[in-house]
Structure formats: structure tokens, C-alpha cells
Design a protein around this motif. Sequence first.
Motif, PDB file in Angstrom:
ATOM      1  N   LEU A 171     -34.119   4.376 -13.328  1.00  0.00           N
ATOM      2  CA  LEU A 171     -33.536   3.884 -14.574  1.00  0.00           C
ATOM      3  C   LEU A 171     -33.688   2.370 -14.619  1.00  0.00           C
ATOM      4  O   LEU A 171     -33.198   1.669 -13.736  1.00  0.00           O
ATOM      5  CB  LEU A 171     -32.062   4.278 -14.673  1.00  0.00           C
ATOM      6  CG  LEU A 171     -31.765   5.785 -14.721  1.00  0.00           C
ATOM      7  CD1 LEU A 171     -30.262   6.010 -14.777  1.00  0.00           C
ATOM      8  CD2 LEU A 171     -32.437   6.436 -15.913  1.00  0.00           C
ATOM      9  N   ILE A 172     -34.358   1.860 -15.660  1.00  0.00           N
ATOM     10  CA  ILE A 172     -34.601   0.429 -15.808  1.00  0.00           C
ATOM     11  C   ILE A 172     -33.896  -0.050 -17.064  1.00  0.00           C
ATOM     12  O   ILE A 172     -34.105   0.514 -18.149  1.00  0.00           O
ATOM     13  CB  ILE A 172     -36.102   0.132 -15.887  1.00  0.00           C
ATOM     14  CG1 ILE A 172     -36.808   0.651 -14.636  1.00  0.00           C
ATOM     15  CG2 ILE A 172     -36.354  -1.363 -16.050  1.00  0.00           C
ATOM     16  CD1 ILE A 172     -38.306   0.450 -14.658  1.00  0.00           C
ATOM     17  N   PRO A 173     -33.045  -1.085 -16.988  1.00  0.00           N
ATOM     18  CA  PRO A 173     -32.366  -1.606 -18.182  1.00  0.00           C
ATOM     19  C   PRO A 173     -33.373  -2.089 -19.219  1.00  0.00           C
ATOM     20  O   PRO A 173     -34.378  -2.731 -18.891  1.00  0.00           O
ATOM     21  CB  PRO A 173     -31.523  -2.765 -17.633  1.00  0.00           C
ATOM     22  CG  PRO A 173     -31.379  -2.484 -16.174  1.00  0.00           C
ATOM     23  CD  PRO A 173     -32.633  -1.784 -15.755  1.00  0.00           C
ATOM     24  N   ASN A 174     -33.108  -1.794 -20.487  1.00  0.00           N
ATOM     25  CA  ASN A 174     -34.035  -2.160 -21.554  1.00  0.00           C
ATOM     26  C   ASN A 174     -34.132  -3.661 -21.762  1.00  0.00           C
ATOM     27  O   ASN A 174     -35.180  -4.160 -22.190  1.00  0.00           O
ATOM     28  CB  ASN A 174     -33.614  -1.493 -22.869  1.00  0.00           C
ATOM     29  CG  ASN A 174     -33.920  -0.013 -22.880  1.00  0.00           C
ATOM     30  OD1 ASN A 174     -34.812   0.444 -22.170  1.00  0.00           O
ATOM     31  ND2 ASN A 174     -33.185   0.741 -23.667  1.00  0.00           N
ATOM     32  N   GLY A 175     -33.035  -4.404 -21.484  1.00  0.00           N
ATOM     33  CA  GLY A 175     -33.053  -5.842 -21.697  1.00  0.00           C
ATOM     34  C   GLY A 175     -34.118  -6.541 -20.871  1.00  0.00           C
ATOM     35  O   GLY A 175     -35.051  -7.146 -21.417  1.00  0.00           O
ATOM     36  N   PRO A 176     -34.030  -6.481 -19.536  1.00  0.00           N
ATOM     37  CA  PRO A 176     -35.072  -7.095 -18.712  1.00  0.00           C
ATOM     38  C   PRO A 176     -36.456  -6.491 -18.950  1.00  0.00           C
ATOM     39  O   PRO A 176     -37.466  -7.190 -18.871  1.00  0.00           O
ATOM     40  CB  PRO A 176     -34.595  -6.812 -17.279  1.00  0.00           C
ATOM     41  CG  PRO A 176     -33.120  -6.589 -17.393  1.00  0.00           C
ATOM     42  CD  PRO A 176     -32.917  -5.951 -18.728  1.00  0.00           C
ATOM     43  N   LEU A 177     -36.513  -5.200 -19.270  1.00  0.00           N
ATOM     44  CA  LEU A 177     -37.804  -4.547 -19.478  1.00  0.00           C
ATOM     45  C   LEU A 177     -38.505  -5.090 -20.715  1.00  0.00           C
ATOM     46  O   LEU A 177     -39.725  -5.266 -20.729  1.00  0.00           O
ATOM     47  CB  LEU A 177     -37.602  -3.036 -19.609  1.00  0.00           C
ATOM     48  CG  LEU A 177     -38.868  -2.166 -19.671  1.00  0.00           C
ATOM     49  CD1 LEU A 177     -39.716  -2.361 -18.420  1.00  0.00           C
ATOM     50  CD2 LEU A 177     -38.498  -0.703 -19.818  1.00  0.00           C
ATOM     51  N   SER A 178     -37.730  -5.379 -21.770  1.00  0.00           N
ATOM     52  CA  SER A 178     -38.329  -5.883 -23.008  1.00  0.00           C
ATOM     53  C   SER A 178     -38.715  -7.354 -22.907  1.00  0.00           C
ATOM     54  O   SER A 178     -39.567  -7.835 -23.656  1.00  0.00           O
ATOM     55  CB  SER A 178     -37.357  -5.690 -24.177  1.00  0.00           C
ATOM     56  OG  SER A 178     -36.167  -6.448 -23.974  1.00  0.00           O
TER      57      SER A 178
END
Length: 289
Positions: A171-178
Motif C-alpha cells: 500500500l503506497i500513499p497517494n500523496g507521495p506517489l503523485s
Amino acid sequence: MPNDLINSIENMSFKNMTIETMITKLIDWSFTSGVKLIVGILAIVIGFKIINKLSKRFIDFAEKRNVDMTLVKFIKSFINYSLKILLILVIAGGYWDIQLSGLAAIVASAGVAIGLALQGSLSNFAGGFIILLLRPFKVGDYIQTGEFEGAVEQIGVFYTTLTTVDNKVVLIPNGPLSNGSLINYSTKDTRRVDLIFSVGYECDILKVRRVLNEIVEKNPLILDYPEPFVGLFEQGANSLNFAVRAWVNTPDYWTVYFDLLEQVKIRFDQEEISIPYPQMDLHVKQIIK
């Protein structure tokens, strides 16, 4: 029946009561406000199950209509959370008679603290919309971000789910991923396989190149265009290094990669082409006294 569940609990004062009186009050409360509490909890549990089933039906319907699964799963996740929050508010305010206006005032007075506490979640929520809007990847793509890589299984409201090649779920947080860097291995239809093969200095380089070309030409998964490249790449300290660069369809990348490694070793053994290994010549000098 009392109009306010919380007031009914607060009105149950146990001071100066005998055990019989306490039991009587508990029984009375159980048949009045207690029933409302239990029924409300059951309604929430059943409602959650119904919402989950409706979400699954929504996914099944979208799959039959060939709708983009990236968009579908994001909407499904958003609707799922929204309906569950709405259900809790309806049960609390409409059935339990909890004064939500007072709750809203408490939330408003603690807005700064809540904002700081939810800062990461709000960033992930915004990141999910950015991913959905810019589409750097979609469900099914194989991506690498930081130390993690895998196939995108779902783009949720707050997290993106990856499945690794050994079937682990990340599971990867969308904030850092974006906002971070990532590699999408599935965007292009074709990829290039780059391999280096080392041979000894005593080998005939024309023969080595001919053998490598034959191996590449016989592989049915290697594309004719762009044309494969085979050539002397480097004169290393202990070996001559040949580069093989071949274009393949993206799904065939690893099949071709491992097949080339195996076929080259087999042919080099058949052709008696030596594969060098690091070695050191040690000269012992005897000192005569």
C-alpha cells in the motif's frame, strides 16, 4: 421512549441506589434506549455489508461495459467511504437522536487540531485525484516507485495497491506517489532487452559476433524493427564485452531476457568460446641469502 439516547444514559444515576433498584433501571433502559442502541448498531453492520455488495456489483457492471478500471475502482472506493459515513450520520442523528449540531460545533472548535491530524490523509486524497486526472499509470500497469515495484491492483481514495511479483501486497500513499518519481514499465508497447556478454581476449571476435547474431535471429519473440544490435561494447580489464540489444513486445521482455542468457551459454559451450572470470597471476620471488 426517550428522545435522546445519550440523555437516557446520563440520567441513569446510580447514587444511593440499592442493587434491586439498579437492576430495575438497567432492565428498563435495556428495553427502551438499549434496544435503540442495539438496533442502530445492527443497522450499521448490515448497511456496511449491503454497501460492500453494491460496490462489487458496480465493479462487475463496469467490467461488462469495458469501462476503464482505473476510473471505476477509484469511484467505487470514493462512493464506498461516502455511503458508510452517510449511513453512520443518518443512524446517529435520525434514529439515536444525537444532536449533530453540537458535534459540529465541537469539530469546528477543534478544526486546527483536526486539520493537522488529517494533513497526511487530505494530501493522499488530493493525490488520488491528481493520479486519476494526469493518469501516470492505470490499473494493471507494472510500475516502480522508490524501493517498491509491482502491478497496480487498485487506485483507492487514499492509497494505491501494488502486487509484487512474489504476490505481496504493498500500500503506497497517494500523496507521495503523485508528487514523486516513478517508472512505468507498461506504458509503451515495446521494450529493449539490453545484455552484456563477456568473452576471453583469445576468442575470435568475428566468430563471437556471428554466434550472437544467430541466437538473436532464431528467437521468434525478438522484433525485426527496430533492428537488433550486436557488437563489441568494451575492452575490459579481463574480458571483451559484447552488447546485445533487442526490441521485444513489453509482455515478452522477461521471456526473451532469460532465454537469451540460457541460449548464449549453451552456444558458447558448443563453440568453445571461453567466458572469463576474474583471476590474478601471483609471482613468488625467492630471495637467496
